[in-house]
Structure formats: C-alpha cells, structure tokens
Enzyme design. Structure first.
Site, PDB file in Angstrom:
ATOM      1  N   HIS A 125      38.713  38.763  35.824  1.00 13.79           N
ATOM      2  CA  HIS A 125      39.759  39.501  36.549  1.00 13.79           C
ATOM      3  C   HIS A 125      40.563  40.358  35.569  1.00 13.79           C
ATOM      4  O   HIS A 125      40.081  40.664  34.480  1.00 13.79           O
ATOM      5  CB  HIS A 125      40.597  38.541  37.386  1.00 13.79           C
ATOM      6  N   GLU A 162      45.352  33.486  37.309  1.00 13.38           N
ATOM      7  CA  GLU A 162      44.082  33.270  36.611  1.00 13.38           C
ATOM      8  C   GLU A 162      43.861  34.368  35.582  1.00 13.38           C
ATOM      9  O   GLU A 162      43.384  34.108  34.473  1.00 13.38           O
ATOM     10  CB  GLU A 162      42.928  33.242  37.621  1.00 13.38           C
ATOM     11  N   HIS A 217      37.067  31.840  33.397  1.00 19.80           N
ATOM     12  CA  HIS A 217      37.720  31.784  34.707  1.00 19.80           C
ATOM     13  C   HIS A 217      38.429  30.451  34.884  1.00 19.80           C
ATOM     14  O   HIS A 217      38.239  29.519  34.110  1.00 19.80           O
ATOM     15  CB  HIS A 217      36.672  31.922  35.835  1.00 19.80           C
ATOM     16  N   GLU A 299      34.455  27.842  34.478  1.00 18.22           N
ATOM     17  CA  GLU A 299      35.644  27.615  35.317  1.00 18.22           C
ATOM     18  C   GLU A 299      36.367  26.444  34.655  1.00 18.22           C
ATOM     19  O   GLU A 299      35.923  25.303  34.705  1.00 18.22           O
ATOM     20  CB  GLU A 299      35.234  27.253  36.751  1.00 18.22           C
TER      21      GLU A 299
HETATM   22 ZN    ZN Z   1      37.731  33.910  38.456  1.00 19.54          ZN
END
Ligand code: ZN
Length: 336
Positions: A125, A162, A217, A299
């Site tokens: 992102h 995030e 992430h 993640e």
């Molecule tokens: Zn993400």
C-alpha cells in the site's frame, strides 16, 4: 496514544521498577555506628551489584516476554480475505513508538556477505493511497485476471495504518540488509502520490533483477484471528504472467522467512489460515503472479485483533519483525 508495549500483554503484569525502589539509596543504611563501618563498604558493594542485577533480570524478562501470541491454535475463525484488505483506513494514525534500532544486530564489520545481492522491499500500500481512491480503482492485468491497481490497506482499530506499518518495517529491514552489504530498493517510500499498482510493484523487482523480493503487509481479519503468515506464489502461466521458474525458490525464501520471523518475534503462525504452518499459497496476487524473481508476501499479523495490534504498533516488535525477515533473506541468499 496508548502505546501497548510488552507490559500490556498477559505475561507482563509487573512493574519492574518497583522492585528496585527499596534499593534507591544506600543512605538509609545509616552510617552512625562506627563499629559497623567495616561492613558498610561490602554492603554497599553488594547493593550496587543487586540493583543492576534486578535491572538485568527485568531486561531478560522483557526479551522473553515478547508475545502471548495466537497460541490456542484452533483454525477457528473465518478465513478472512487475506492480503488486500478492504477495511477503511483509520483517520488518525496513532504512531506508537517509532524509534528504530533498539534491537538491531551490530554491524557486521568488515564482512559484507550480501555484497552484490539485490533485495527489493515492497512496502504494501502507500500512506497516500487514501487520497487517491479513484486512481486505485483502475484495473490492471495480473495474468489470471484483472484487478484494481492497489488498495488502501487496513489499519488497527485505533487508526495505525497498514501503510504506515509496512513503510516502517521496510525502513528497518533496509537498514539491516544494507549492513550486510546488500543493494536494497523499495518499490515506494511514501514518495509518490499513490501506489504503485500491483503490476508495477512486480515489475520493479523484475527490472532490478532482484535476488529476493519481500512484500510487507499486515492483515485486516476478524478479531481473534492472530499470527503471521507468509504467502507463496502458486505457479501461474496465464496472459502476461509466467512465474513458473521462480515458484520453487520463492517457496524456499518464504519458508526461511517464516521460520526466522517466528523465532525473532516469538509470534505464532496464523491461527486462521495455513493450518498452523504460517505458509499460504495463492494465485490471486498480481505481485506474485507477475514476478519473475523469487518473491513472497508476509502478513505480519492481524491489525484488527487487539493483541496482534499491540505487537504491530510496538517499535520494538517491528524491529524484531524486520530482524526475522532479514535473517530469512540472508539464509536464502547464502544458499543461492
Ligand atoms: Zn496489505
């Protein structure tokens, strides 16, 4: 900004400072009695030794108490759509402790084991994505299908985004890898209005001829879903995508990162995807489908779970996370 440091989890209830209060000053060990004067010095020395002893004990305690983590194992929760989370981002990013470097390894001195190696770090992102939702909606070709350019990512319930998290971990990881002599490139550094789109994120790794790429992430799953997972590419040969040559090495890279990440952070693998392995294989991520170099996603935890959020918002924990990723990458590059 309630910084949820290690003290807030169940293993950290005590105030380590309290125990040292009674050692505050040797003055209270009165000095009026001359006949005891010979004892005073050893006593003071003993006390002087006790105080740092207590401090050391606390530090050891801190080091061991890094996480209570998703230990209860059961693959209970709903399988949240991992990865590109669609939760609305928070409006008021609440930083947390951002001081880097507290747990980083010492410089490797004269050795530069990763000299000549190129590592691309892809911070998932972009903090500015929230202001460019129209551009983000543009569809790009990811081989298997078309998908939106990029997403805003998720955030903790208190609004730590995030995108902010991934950029912070990316900076820490870059520092660690550069110390090992690697050439490090970020796909974005908060230095562009939005994105890049997922296809461009893949291209950046490809054109850099990266020896390894890690896309960072944090998930936006249901509360109670905890732990990290590494996403490996499924073999995809469709449209513009052909990652078949790098599926094997990507799997090696991902396993090494998962193992070192778990050890470095003390965090358990996901309790909601991956059947406890911390590894998930997917074919719906453009960043993996379009990569022609070894690449995985990680993640790091679930931002929507309060216990995971307490870790993700801790600068100390993020340093451990970066350290774990770095060690996995180093192991992979040594073996390649
Ligand atoms: Zn993400």
């Amino acid at each position: 900004m309630s910084y949820p440091g290690p003290h807030s989890h169940p293993f950290g209830p005590t105030d380590p400072n309290r125990s040292s209060d009674s050692f505050g000053s040797s003055d209270s060990f009165g000095s009026d009695r001359p006949r005891r004067s010979r004892l005073r010095r050893p006593l003071t020395v003993a006390l002087a030794a006790l105080v740092p002893g207590a401090l050391l004990g606390w530090l050891a305690y801190e080091a061991l108490g890094g996480t209570g983590s998703g230990g209860d194992g059961g693959p209970g929760g709903a399988r949240a759509g991992a990865g590109a989370s669609s939760n609305a981002p928070g409006t008021a990013p609440a930083g947390g402790d951002d001081r880097p470097g507290t747990l980083s390894a010492p410089p490797s001195g004269a050795t530069a084991p990763l000299k000549g190696k190129v590592v691309v770090i892809d911070p998932g992102h972009n903090p500015a994505n929230v202001r460019h939702t129209a551009e983000l909606g543009r569809q790009v070709d990811i081989g298997t299908n078309r998908k939106e350019c990029d997403t805003t990512g998720t955030s903790t319930n208190s609004g730590y985004s995030e995108a902010e998290f991934t950029l912070d971990v990316a900076h820490r990881l870059r520092t660690l890898l550069q110390r090992q002599g690697a050439t490090v490139k970020l796909t974005q550094d908060g230095d562009r209005p939005f994105g890049p789109c997922v296809d461009e994120r893949a291209r950046i790794g490809n054109t850099a001829h990266a020896d390894a790429v890690v896309s960072i992430h944090a998930d936006g799953s249901a509360a109670g879903n905890r732990g990290f997972h590494v996403i490996l590419p499924a073999a995809v040969h469709a449209g513009a995508a052909d990652n078949r040559a790098v599926v094997g090495p990507s799997k090696d890279l991902g396993k090494l990162i998962a193992s070192d990440f778990a050890r470095s952070t003390g965090t358990s693998p996901s309790n909601y995807v991956g059947d406890g392995t911390g590894l998930v294989t997917r074919r719906d991520l453009g960043g993996l489908n379009l990569s022609t170099v070894p690449k995985v996603f990680i993640e790091c935890g679930n931002m929507r779970d309060s216990k995971d959020a307490a870790l993700l918002t801790s600068g100390v924990w993020r340093e451990k996370a970066a350290q774990g990723m770095s060690e996995g990458i180093v192991s992979f590059l040594h073996g390649s």
